[in-house]
Design an enzyme around this catalytic site. Structure first.
Site, PDB file in Angstrom:
ATOM      1  CG  ASP A  32      21.718 -45.090  -1.946  1.00 45.28           C
ATOM      2  OD1 ASP A  32      22.190 -44.509  -1.469  1.00 45.28           O
ATOM      3  OD2 ASP A  32      22.203 -46.298  -2.506  1.00 45.28           O
ATOM      4  CE  LYS A  37      22.952 -46.379   2.264  1.00 43.45           C
ATOM      5  NZ  LYS A  37      24.156 -45.714   1.510  1.00 43.45           N
ATOM      6  CB  THR A 129      36.444 -35.868  -1.853  1.00 39.96           C
ATOM      7  OG1 THR A 129      35.643 -35.228  -1.018  1.00 39.96           O
ATOM      8  CG2 THR A 129      37.983 -35.890  -1.712  1.00 39.96           C
ATOM      9  CD  GLU A 159      28.893 -30.344   1.369  1.00 38.41           C
ATOM     10  OE1 GLU A 159      28.241 -29.919   0.790  1.00 38.41           O
ATOM     11  OE2 GLU A 159      29.160 -29.683   2.513  1.00 38.41           O
ATOM     12  CG  PHE A 160      34.520 -27.594   2.471  1.00 38.51           C
ATOM     13  CD1 PHE A 160      35.683 -28.006   2.073  1.00 38.51           C
ATOM     14  CD2 PHE A 160      33.840 -26.909   1.226  1.00 38.51           C
ATOM     15  CE1 PHE A 160      36.471 -27.750   0.744  1.00 38.51           C
ATOM     16  CE2 PHE A 160      34.196 -26.360   0.079  1.00 38.51           C
ATOM     17  CZ  PHE A 160      35.627 -26.850  -0.039  1.00 38.51           C
ATOM     18  CG  PHE A 260      41.155 -29.270  13.465  1.00 40.30           C
ATOM     19  CD1 PHE A 260      39.809 -28.838  13.764  1.00 40.30           C
ATOM     20  CD2 PHE A 260      41.315 -30.339  12.639  1.00 40.30           C
ATOM     21  CE1 PHE A 260      38.777 -29.730  13.131  1.00 40.30           C
ATOM     22  CE2 PHE A 260      40.185 -31.014  12.054  1.00 40.30           C
ATOM     23  CZ  PHE A 260      38.876 -30.893  12.462  1.00 40.30           C
ATOM     24  CB  ALA A 263      47.556 -33.442  21.822  1.00 36.57           C
ATOM     25  CB  CYS A 271      36.724 -37.262   5.295  1.00 35.25           C
ATOM     26  SG  CYS A 271      35.025 -37.396   4.741  1.00 35.25           S
TER      27      CYS A 271
HETATM   28  C1  UDX Z   1      36.541 -33.679   7.988  1.00 32.49           C
HETATM   29  C2  UDX Z   1      36.671 -32.372   7.429  1.00 32.49           C
HETATM   30  O1  UDX Z   1      36.701 -31.494   8.841  1.00 32.49           O
HETATM   31  C3  UDX Z   1      35.471 -31.921   6.620  1.00 32.49           C
HETATM   32  O2  UDX Z   1      35.675 -30.480   6.218  1.00 32.49           O
HETATM   33  C4  UDX Z   1      35.374 -32.859   5.423  1.00 32.49           C
HETATM   34  O3  UDX Z   1      34.114 -32.247   4.719  1.00 32.49           O
HETATM   35  C5  UDX Z   1      35.496 -34.097   6.087  1.00 32.49           C
HETATM   36  O4  UDX Z   1      36.413 -34.533   6.782  1.00 32.49           O
HETATM   37  P1  UDX Z   1      35.064 -35.113   9.430  1.00 32.49           P
HETATM   38  O5  UDX Z   1      35.427 -36.306   8.919  1.00 32.49           O
HETATM   39  O6  UDX Z   1      33.456 -34.966   9.949  1.00 32.49           O
HETATM   40  O7  UDX Z   1      35.416 -33.951   8.731  1.00 32.49           O
HETATM   41  O8  UDX Z   1      35.562 -35.049  11.050  1.00 32.49           O
HETATM   42  P2  UDX Z   1      36.652 -33.873  11.526  1.00 32.49           P
HETATM   43  O9  UDX Z   1      35.787 -32.895  12.630  1.00 32.49           O
HETATM   44  O10 UDX Z   1      37.573 -32.945  10.643  1.00 32.49           O
HETATM   45  O11 UDX Z   1      37.464 -34.815  12.656  1.00 32.49           O
HETATM   46  C6  UDX Z   1      38.469 -35.638  11.945  1.00 32.49           C
HETATM   47  C7  UDX Z   1      39.245 -36.414  13.095  1.00 32.49           C
HETATM   48  O12 UDX Z   1      40.208 -35.494  13.781  1.00 32.49           O
HETATM   49  C8  UDX Z   1      38.415 -37.173  14.109  1.00 32.49           C
HETATM   50  O13 UDX Z   1      38.770 -38.276  14.521  1.00 32.49           O
HETATM   51  C9  UDX Z   1      38.729 -36.112  15.418  1.00 32.49           C
HETATM   52  O14 UDX Z   1      38.745 -36.821  16.520  1.00 32.49           O
HETATM   53  C10 UDX Z   1      39.996 -35.916  15.233  1.00 32.49           C
HETATM   54  N1  UDX Z   1      40.635 -34.447  15.589  1.00 32.49           N
HETATM   55  C11 UDX Z   1      40.003 -33.130  15.237  1.00 32.49           C
HETATM   56  C12 UDX Z   1      41.669 -34.500  16.529  1.00 32.49           C
HETATM   57  O15 UDX Z   1      42.210 -35.377  16.787  1.00 32.49           O
HETATM   58  N2  UDX Z   1      41.983 -33.420  17.090  1.00 32.49           N
HETATM   59  C13 UDX Z   1      41.372 -31.959  16.665  1.00 32.49           C
HETATM   60  O16 UDX Z   1      42.039 -31.014  17.180  1.00 32.49           O
HETATM   61  C14 UDX Z   1      40.465 -32.247  15.831  1.00 32.49           C
END
Ligand code: UDX
Length: 446
Positions: A32, A37, A129, A159-160, A260, A263, A271
């Site tokens: 880094d 860090k 990304t 990466e996911f 997902f 509500a 992300c």
């Molecule tokens: C996301 C993707 O899921 C991941 O695959 C990618 O690599 C990076 O972006 P992350 O940002 O860690 O991951 O969070 P995620 O769990 O996807 O939630 C994103 C946002 O959506 C959060 O603010 C969460 O509170 C909100 N959310 C999620 C909802 O409001 N409702 C849902 O049903 C699910």
């Protein structure tokens, strides 16, 4: 001989990836450009809250008692170039100021800094990304700037990982996507990911542009799902329906699925919001903007949720925030993370504060980061302290700790037993039984 791996950029993605690669048995060097860090990581400390990551790191960092010693850190690109057979680039691509597009400068500097030190055959693997088309462009740049020339190959391996599940998602990915231009890239990445592949993770090989698109389309789909259910929440509110029941019922259809469909005040984080916008910007450059105009609507449904939460709160305290005390439970963009980047919870807290409300925030892990972003809000050390004297309590990030709160105990210290659930995660019966007025987005008033 086992492959030697470098990981460039040690944020959420890179720190987790580096520790995971050491766990898989490789010798790893993390790099880094921020020396503080690196010093922290070298001591076995993680600069953010991510369940299980510190333990994983401490199992491998060289110099820590009982550790495998397979993981070291540096700030030197020269050292990284000499060390690695495979170099993972994990730097971030934030949204540009005042634009939808993402800022590629960290990716570009990482490639430019590494390339002159690649004097022998190596594979560079992009994980960041990026807008579609970047990998092809970076491959040319890399070949031109590396002393080893054509012996340096590029692969793209999006990466996911989800924050809060980063360790599990990295060690046991639900799929491994690789964009390659030659066979060597695929071969080496099969070696790197031999363990998860043997466990059954699908390994999907494709060209560069498709691999870049997989990531942005996956995030767009997830964002669309959340905004869809939030749009239904708006309709439910207008029609006196219950979006939680609705989500449960449609989720039983396997084609739709239950996940997902929570509500609430919508998505945030480092992300989803920025990836969506960068995707629209890139489609525009490619002349395919029409294909993604719907994402603009997804974004605006999402942003509307925050404003709506503020409105509901204003109504709850009698039409104006002046002199009203508002307790906010949750500051991070999701539970099990200390990340407050584009956090809907903090945004709502901030708006109410700016409109004259006296806001007190409590979050189990996000206090330090929240204070840095919003120093003018008041912060309390516990949920109980945050709600003391409150005219209304807002539940904005669904930490387990908040589901386990005792409504009666909280009821004793608030000014008014009024709670608004911005995440549809509390049990309405429990709160109502304890004498609270419970309201949630997209659900009937009582
Ligand atoms: C996301 C993707 O899921 C991941 O695959 C990618 O690599 C990076 O972006 P992350 O940002 O860690 O991951 O969070 P995620 O769990 O996807 O939630 C994103 C946002 O959506 C959060 O603010 C969460 O509170 C909100 N959310 C999620 C909802 O409001 N409702 C849902 O049903 C699910």
């Amino acid at each position: 001989m086992a492959l030697k791996i470098t990981v460039i950029g040690t944020g959420y993605l890179g720190a987790t990836h580096a520790a995971a690669m050491a766990e898989l048995g490789f010798e790893v060097l993390g790099l880094d450009v921020v020396p503080e860090k690196i010093e922290m990581l070298q001591r076995g400390e993680v600069p953010m809250y991510e369940p299980g990551l510190e333990e994983l790191l401490r199992r491998h960092v060289d110099g820590i008692e009982g550790a495998s010693g397979r993981l070291r850190f540096t700030t030197s690109y020269e050292e990284a170039g000499a060390f690695g057979d495979v170099h993972f680039v994990c730097v971030n691509t934030p949204q540009k100021h005042g634009e939808y597009a993402c800022d590629m400068s960290y990716v570009e500097s990482a490639f430019d800094a590494l390339a002159p030190h690649l004097t022998r055959p190596a594979l560079v693997v992009g994980k960041s990304t990026v807008p579609v088309g970047s990998a092809a462009r970076l491959a040319e740049r890399l070949a031109a700037a590396s002393p080893a020339g054509a012996q340096v190959e590029l692969a793209w391996n999006p990466e996911f990982l989800r924050e809060g599940f980063a360790v599990k998602d990295t060690l046991h990915p639900d799929r491994i996507v690789v964009g390659v231009a030659g066979e060597r890239g695929e071969e080496l990445l099969r070696e790197v990911y031999a363990t998860p592949i043997a466990e059954g993770s699908p390994f999907i090989v494709m060209d560069y542009p498709t691999s870049e698109l997989v990531k942005t389309s996956a995030n767009s789909f997830l964002a669309t799902k959340i905004s869809f259910i939030n749009a239904m929440a708006e309709v439910c509110e207008a029609a006196d329906g219950d979006v939680v029941k609705l989500a449960e019922a449609i989720g039983h259809d396997e084609r739709i699925g239950k996940k997902f469909l929570r509500a609430g005040i919508g998505f945030g984080g480092g992300c989803l919001p920025k990836d969506l916008r960068a995707f629209m910007a890139r489609a525009g450059e490619l002349g395919a903007d029409q294909a993604l105009t719907f994402l603009r609507e997804i974004d605006s449904i999402n942003m509307r949720r925050r404003g709506h939460m503020v409105e509901l709160t204003r109504d709850a305290v009698g039409g104006g925030f002046l002199g009203k005390r508002v307790a906010v439970l949750g500051a991070t963009f999701k539970p099990d993370s200390d990340d407050v980047r584009d956090s809907p919870a903090l945004n709502v807290a901030g708006q109410i504060h700016l409109q004259g409300g006296q806001v007190t925030v409590y979050d189990p892990k996000g206090m330090e980061n929240a204070r840095r972003v919003f120093p003018t809000l008041a912060y309390a050390d516990t949920a109980l302290d945050a709600v003391r004297g409150a005219d209304v309590v807002l539940h904005l990030t669904e930490w387990r700790e908040f589901r386990e709160l005792d409504p009666a105990a909280l009821g004793d210290v608030v000014a008014e037993r009024r709670i608004l659930d911005g995440r549809n995660a509390l049990d309405p019966q429990l709160w109502r039984k304890a004498g609270w007025t419970y309201r949630a987005l997209g659900r009937p008033k009582a």
